[in-house]
Write an enzyme that holds these catalytic residues in place. Structure first.
Site, PDB file in Angstrom:
ATOM      1  N   CYS A  50       0.422  -1.241  -0.047  1.00  0.00           N
ATOM      2  CA  CYS A  50      -0.287   0.163   0.063  1.00  0.00           C
ATOM      3  C   CYS A  50       1.051   1.032   0.087  1.00  0.00           C
ATOM      4  CB  CYS A  50      -1.083  -0.301   1.363  1.00  0.00           C
ATOM      5  SG  CYS A  50       0.116   0.128   2.867  1.00  0.00           S
ATOM      6  N   CYS A  57       3.387   1.263   3.015  1.00  0.00           N
ATOM      7  CA  CYS A  57       4.043   0.699   3.120  1.00  0.00           C
ATOM      8  C   CYS A  57       5.178   1.169   2.200  1.00  0.00           C
ATOM      9  CB  CYS A  57       3.826  -0.496   2.332  1.00  0.00           C
ATOM     10  SG  CYS A  57       2.548  -1.460   3.426  1.00  0.00           S
TER      11      CYS A  57
END
Lengths: 77, 346
Positions: free
Chosen positions: A10, A13
């Site tokens: 995501c 991240c």
């Protein structure tokens, strides 16, 4: 030092991956940074909220993106 | 969670907070006269004209909603430091149905949760032995009853509608999770899920001080307001545009009380649509102003926020298709019942 970034890919991240690599570079730390995207492997670290930062096998942060200063603190402890 | 700051900046943070609260109050208090001054005197617009009122509406509503949003998100951010998915998981493990569903729905509101963490959270819950139905109560409540939705409803429709939204959201999450639990659908969870081995979830956490919690409040405000302000502004712009120009009963024929099929139709349209609460609520307020029934609009909103295609695609990794369809069916029916009920009551 062995640093792992746990996250399934995501936006947060990626942000954690970026800031960690920047800090490692800036402080010239002797460390390898790897990204763990496999969910089963992520779970073995006992993490339920991504992203998470693992230093030498220990989870030091999870669920949010820290700023560079905080990453410095976490890596130099 | 690790503290963001050292103790030395603690008192500075408190002063900053106090100062900001005073500024907040002053701005909020003088917003209406300031808006009028800007529209009537500075811009010199003619009172009562559609364009003038549309501009006045926009200038007033955007900062008002943003102020409310910032204040409440701040306190929600502080509240959330007392909760974590790990604690929620431990609290729900091995809970009995119903009590567990109620707890899960309530914890869904306060536990910090982002839909990108849906999979690890789901795995973590299953691994700890949280029953499937209870996990669903959590997964339904968490996105649907979020602080942004509640604040916007409060700001635009008042506290009664906001409270009704929270209560009906809770009822839907509890019942839908309970039904899914009763249906015994564990066979439709991907097999590998049950093989998950989870490591120790405890994080060597330092105890958070009061100023750490305040810092988290600020960080949350920055994160959420930074993300949603554009949707709020756009939504209110649409609202301001429709304010004077679209006839009052424009939506009555489509979404009015007398049109019974508008409720299921709104849900059907709402599911594939994906927007966060910040974008959809100003639009819903326009719909209602233009004659749409409250129940129909509420059903539409809940379908858009609570059932989203991206979330289902994420969940598809761990759930087989029949379970996802059941999930959508059960929650969708719940939302429709709420829609019909509100249309009948109000």
């Amino acid at each position: 030092m062995e640093i792992k970034i746990l996250g399934t890919g995501c936006a947060k991240c990626k942000a954690l991956d970026k800031v960690t690599r920047e800090v490692v570079e800036e402080m010239k730390l002797d460390a390898t940074v790897t990204k763990v995207e496999d969910i089963m492997e992520i779970m073995t670290f006992g993490v339920m909220t991504t992203p998470a930062l693992v230093v030498d096998g220990k989870v030091v942060l999870k669920g949010r993106v820290p700023n560079a200063n905080e990453v410095k603190q976490l890596l130099t402890k | 969670m690790t503290p963001l700051t050292g103790p030395q900046s603690g008192s500075k943070k408190l002063w900053l907070l106090g100062g900001l609260l005073v500024v907040w109050f002053l701005v909020y208090h003088y917003l209406q006269p300031f808006t009028n001054f800007l529209t009537d005197t500075v811009f010199g617009l003619e009172k009562g004209k559609h364009l003038t009122e549309a501009i006045r509406f926009f200038i007033f509503e955007v900062p008002k909603v943003m102020l409310l949003l910032a204040l409440i998100v701040f306190f929600v951010g502080i509240l959330r430091t007392f909760f974590s998915p790990e604690k929620t998981r431990a609290a729900l493990a091995g809970k009995r149905t119903f009590t567990g569903n109620v707890m899960a729905a309530l914890l869904g509101i306060v536990t910090p949760f982002c839909s990108c963490s849906a999979i690890p959270l789901f795995l973590g819950f299953v691994e700890a032995g949280v029953p499937l139905g209870i996990t669903f109560s959590f997964l339904i409540a968490a996105p649907m009853i979020n602080e942004v939705a509640v604040i916007l409803l409060f700001g635009m429709f008042g506290w009664k509608v906001a409270l009704l939204y929270v209560l009906t959201g809770l009822v839907i999450a509890i019942t839908a999770g309970w039904v899914i639990g009763k249906l015994k659908l564990e066979k439709w969870v991907e097999d590998w899920v049950y093989k998950t081995k989870m490591g120790d979830t405890s994080l060597s956490e330092k105890k958070l001080s009061f100023t750490d919690r305040i810092s988290f409040g600020f960080v949350t405000v920055k994160e959420i307001v930074g993300k949603v302000w554009i949707y709020v502004a756009l939504g209110i712009a649409v609202g301001a545009g429709a304010h004077g120009y679209v006839p009052e009963d424009f939506m009555a024929a489509l979404m009015g009380k007398s049109v019974w099929y508008s409720v299921p139709l709104s849900v059907l349209i709402g599911v594939p649509l994906y927007s966060n609460a910040a974008g959809i609520i100003p639009i819903v307020s326009v719909l209602i102003e233009k004659g749409a029934a409250l129940g129909t609009s509420l059903a539409f909103m809940m379908a858009v926020i609570g059932l989203s295609l991206p979330e289902m695609i994420i969940l598809k990794k761990v759930l087989k298709l029949p379970l996802i369809l059941t999930f959508v069916g059960v929650v969708g029916s719940g939302i429709m019942i709420v829609g019909f009920l509100f249309n009948a009551l109000f």
